[in-house]
Design a protein around this motif. Structure first.
Motif, short mmCIF file in Angstrom:
data_model
loop_
_atom_site.label_atom_id
_atom_site.label_comp_id
_atom_site.label_asym_id
_atom_site.label_seq_id
_atom_site.Cartn_x
_atom_site.Cartn_y
_atom_site.Cartn_z
N ASP A 175 0.83 -1.21 0.00
CA ASP A 175 0.00 0.00 0.00
C ASP A 175 0.86 1.26 0.00
OD1 ASP A 175 -2.31 -1.54 0.05
OD2 ASP A 175 -2.37 -1.57 2.24
N GLY A 176 1.97 1.20 -0.73
CA GLY A 176 2.84 2.35 -0.85
C GLY A 176 3.82 2.55 0.29
N VAL A 177 3.72 1.73 1.33
CA VAL A 177 4.64 1.82 2.47
C VAL A 177 5.82 0.89 2.22
CG1 VAL A 177 4.91 1.47 4.95
CG2 VAL A 177 2.78 2.41 4.05
N VAL A 178 7.02 1.46 2.22
CA VAL A 178 8.24 0.71 1.91
C VAL A 178 8.91 0.27 3.20
CG1 VAL A 178 10.54 0.85 0.86
CG2 VAL A 178 8.59 2.00 -0.23
N THR A 179 9.30 -1.01 3.24
CA THR A 179 10.06 -1.54 4.37
C THR A 179 11.40 -2.05 3.85
OG1 THR A 179 8.04 -2.17 5.54
CG2 THR A 179 10.10 -3.19 6.27
N GLY A 202 4.96 7.71 -5.61
CA GLY A 202 3.99 6.75 -5.10
C GLY A 202 4.30 6.23 -3.72
N VAL A 203 5.47 6.55 -3.17
CA VAL A 203 5.83 6.08 -1.83
C VAL A 203 5.12 6.92 -0.77
CG1 VAL A 203 7.70 5.89 -0.14
CG2 VAL A 203 8.04 5.11 -2.49
N VAL A 204 4.43 6.24 0.14
CA VAL A 204 3.72 6.91 1.23
C VAL A 204 4.67 7.19 2.39
CG1 VAL A 204 1.85 6.69 2.91
CG2 VAL A 204 1.53 5.89 0.55
N SER A 205 5.44 6.18 2.78
CA SER A 205 6.41 6.32 3.87
C SER A 205 7.44 5.21 3.75
CB SER A 205 5.74 6.30 5.24
OG SER A 205 5.08 5.06 5.45
N VAL A 206 8.54 5.36 4.52
CA VAL A 206 9.62 4.37 4.49
C VAL A 206 9.96 3.96 5.92
CG1 VAL A 206 12.02 3.90 3.85
CG2 VAL A 206 10.58 5.35 2.38
N HIS A 207 10.01 2.64 6.14
CA HIS A 207 10.47 2.09 7.42
C HIS A 207 11.72 1.27 7.14
CE1 HIS A 207 6.65 3.23 9.23
NE2 HIS A 207 6.03 2.67 8.20
#
Length: 226
Positions: A175-179, A202-207
């Motif tokens: 869902d756009g969240v990158v891990t 398109g990236v929502v957030s990065v962990h």
């Protein structure tokens, strides 16, 4: 990395009004074209301002209540002029805040946020209208498929840009969240990887849970516990 620009997401072939376009005709333009705003342009197709549904409603909100109810909205000088306006020239919000086709999506979004507006006319080098970009156009980037985001990060960032060994950093996207997980040899690479991944369209957030030598426990020492 190839970032999308305003040119990639804008709507070309914009419906426009002229300064002398009457109030009723503007309302008809909105209805006929399924739009909520229209740029007002001069004879050289250079934007002078924008008339939106809000501008038309502002006029209506300050008219006397036909049922005689009190409690009308207070007027400032602009509201007073707009209440009496009969054409786009008096109704429009001006000057028009414009974008350029080569602007990044980030630059367009920041301009909308700073100016508290919902759309930007797009102009060429001569200042002529070539398109319009709205909030919804910018938000379409977040409909990008997770697989495409993951492939761009793995190929363009980890491999081609940072030249990390295959498998050094594992990427998952949901869902756009990158891990990000794995290990790099240089501690300074961790914030670089994180920042580059966050800039991908398109990236929502990065962990990230990327290890490096300074995170490892000294030889013979027990691993840290929570």
């Amino acid at each position: 990395m190839q970032h999308r620009t305003v040119r990639d997401v804008m709507t070309p072939g914009v419906v426009t009004a002229r300064p002398g376009t009457p109030f009723k005709e503007i309302a008809e333009i909105f209805e006929r074209n399924g739009i909520a705003a229209v740029p007002v342009v001069d004879d050289r197709d250079q934007p002078l301002g924008i008339v939106s549904e809000a501008d038309l409603l502002r006029r209506q909100a300050h008219l006397p209540d036909p049922q005689g109810h009190s409690g009308g909205l207070p007027e400032d000088s602009r509201d007073s002029a707009a209440t009496a306006a009969e054409t786009a020239e008096g109704l429009m919000t001006s000057p028009a805040v414009c974008a350029r086709p080569e602007w990044s999506i980030v630059e367009a979004a920041r301009t909308m946020d700073r100016e508290r507006i919902k759309r930007l006319p797009v102009v060429d080098e001569a200042g002529r209208l070539t398109g319009i970009v709205s909030r919804s156009d910018l938000l379409r980037l977040f409909l990008r498929h997770d697989t495409a985001i993951r492939e761009e990060i793995a190929r363009d960032i980890l491999d081609r840009t940072l030249h990390l060994p295959p498998g050094a950093v594992r990427v998952t996207v949901r869902d756009g969240v990158v891990t990000l997980a794995g290990r790099v040899e240089e501690p300074g690479l961790v914030p670089v990887v994180e920042r580059l991944c966050a800039s991908v369209d398109g990236v929502v957030s990065v962990h990230q849970a990327i290890e490096h030598p300074s995170t490892a426990s000294p030889a013979g020492a027990p691993a840290p516990t929570a």
